[in-house]
Design an enzyme around this catalytic site. Structure first.
Site, mmCIF file in Angstrom:
data_model
loop_
_atom_site.group_PDB
_atom_site.id
_atom_site.type_symbol
_atom_site.label_atom_id
_atom_site.label_comp_id
_atom_site.label_asym_id
_atom_site.label_seq_id
_atom_site.Cartn_x
_atom_site.Cartn_y
_atom_site.Cartn_z
ATOM 1 N N HIS A 11 -39.078 6.483 5.934
ATOM 2 C CA HIS A 11 -39.987 7.516 5.429
ATOM 3 C C HIS A 11 -40.036 7.471 3.901
ATOM 4 C CE1 HIS A 11 -40.192 8.825 9.579
ATOM 5 N NE2 HIS A 11 -38.873 8.690 9.594
ATOM 6 N N GLU A 25 -35.196 13.930 6.084
ATOM 7 C CA GLU A 25 -34.759 12.594 6.462
ATOM 8 C C GLU A 25 -34.922 11.606 5.311
ATOM 9 O OE1 GLU A 25 -35.488 9.233 9.966
ATOM 10 O OE2 GLU A 25 -36.735 11.053 9.908
ATOM 11 N N HIS A 80 -32.416 5.443 9.495
ATOM 12 C CA HIS A 80 -33.112 6.673 9.874
ATOM 13 C C HIS A 80 -32.126 7.756 10.278
ATOM 14 C CE1 HIS A 80 -37.363 5.209 10.074
ATOM 15 N NE2 HIS A 80 -36.718 4.048 10.074
ATOM 16 N N GLU A 147 -30.027 5.036 13.805
ATOM 17 C CA GLU A 147 -30.325 6.473 13.858
ATOM 18 C C GLU A 147 -29.004 7.219 13.670
ATOM 19 O OE1 GLU A 147 -33.054 8.078 13.884
ATOM 20 O OE2 GLU A 147 -34.647 6.934 14.886
#
Length: 272
Positions: A11, A25, A80, A147
């Site tokens: 992102h 995030e 992430h 993640e």
């Protein structure tokens, strides 16, 4: 020839990614990758590294793999933070016919990062998974997406801990370094400046299982005598590692710094 490592900070810019509990995030992925890159630069040689963004820039999803491909990267790691009110850690590779090298990279990253997270408390292992993510499908080199816990569950308490974020970033770096077989920068301990004897006290673990794993990791790297120490005698004891018997406080400080860099634990020097 130097190995090329490409870090993808998930992102960024106008896309904050998952948002909850006062966290974004894009900010967390930036921090984790910066810690990873700094750790590699300090502890290894024989590589170059780049990232998809240096700050809070917007980067198109389809351009991230192009940046790595056009550079000729040897490894691609996309970082992430999860969302969906779950708990734990998971990694992804492309769901198609992936190479043995890609699977090896996933295995090394997954093991290193999960072991580090366990040092901060029990962490559910959500598994080594496959998915049709663009950055995994379109890259030309071994590529893994991590993640790192859930931003919208009780996991968020650890994501607010800067020491935890640094440790997770450094674990990413160690996983990549192992995969690429990077050369470690070795300086060696100094000559002692005093004749006193010193020990290193490190870690603070909530249960015997996590404590045993931590001892195993230290023993893999060092041949020191390790002493177990319980810091309380109630029904929920906490454990520390007391290790080594070094002549010279400066020598103990050298090894304490090595432990801190390697594992991200708080380290104290005590007279032996």
């Amino acid at each position: 020839m130097a190995k090329k490592i490409f870090w993808d900070k998930g992102h960024g810019g106008s896309d904050p990614g998952a948002v909850a509990n006062g966290l974004q995030e894009k900010v967390l992925t930036h921090k984790i990758v910066e810690y990873a890159m700094s750790y590699l630069s300090t502890n290894y040689t024989g590589f170059e590294q780049r990232t998809s963004r240096t700050g809070d820039q917007s980067v198109e999803l389809n351009s991230r793999d192009d940046l790595a491909d056009n550079w000729g990267a040897d490894v691609f790691v996309s970082v992430h933070i999860n969302a969906g009110r779950g708990n734990g850690f998971e990694t992804y590779i492309y769901s198609g016919n992936e190479s043995a090298a890609t699977q090896s990279l996933q295995n090394m990253l997954h093991a290193e990062i999960l072991a580090t997270m366990h040092e901060f408390g029990p962490t559910p292992d959500r598994g080594k998974k496959r998915a049709d993510f663009v950055v995994l499908r379109e890259t030309n080199m071994p590529a893994v997406l991590t993640e790192n816990l859930f931003i919208d569950s009780s996991d968020h308490e650890r994501l607010k801990n800067e020491t935890f974020l640094r440790a997770v970033g450094e674990a990413h770096a160690r996983g990549v370094a192992k995969f690429l077989d990077l050369r470690s920068i070795v300086s060696g301990p100094p000559q002692p400046t005093d004749s006193n004897r010193w020990r290193i006290q490190t870690g603070l673990f909530d249960n015997a299982e996590t404590f045993a794993r931590a001892i195993g990791r230290v023993k893999e790297k060092y041949s020191w005598l390790i002493h177990e120490q319980a810091t309380s005698t109630d029904l929920n004891p906490r454990y520390r590692i007391v290790t080594g018997l070094f002549t010279g406080r400066n020598v103990a400080e050298y090894y304490a710094d090595q432990l801190k860099k390697e594992f991200g634990w708080n380290v104290y020097i005590i007279e032996g």
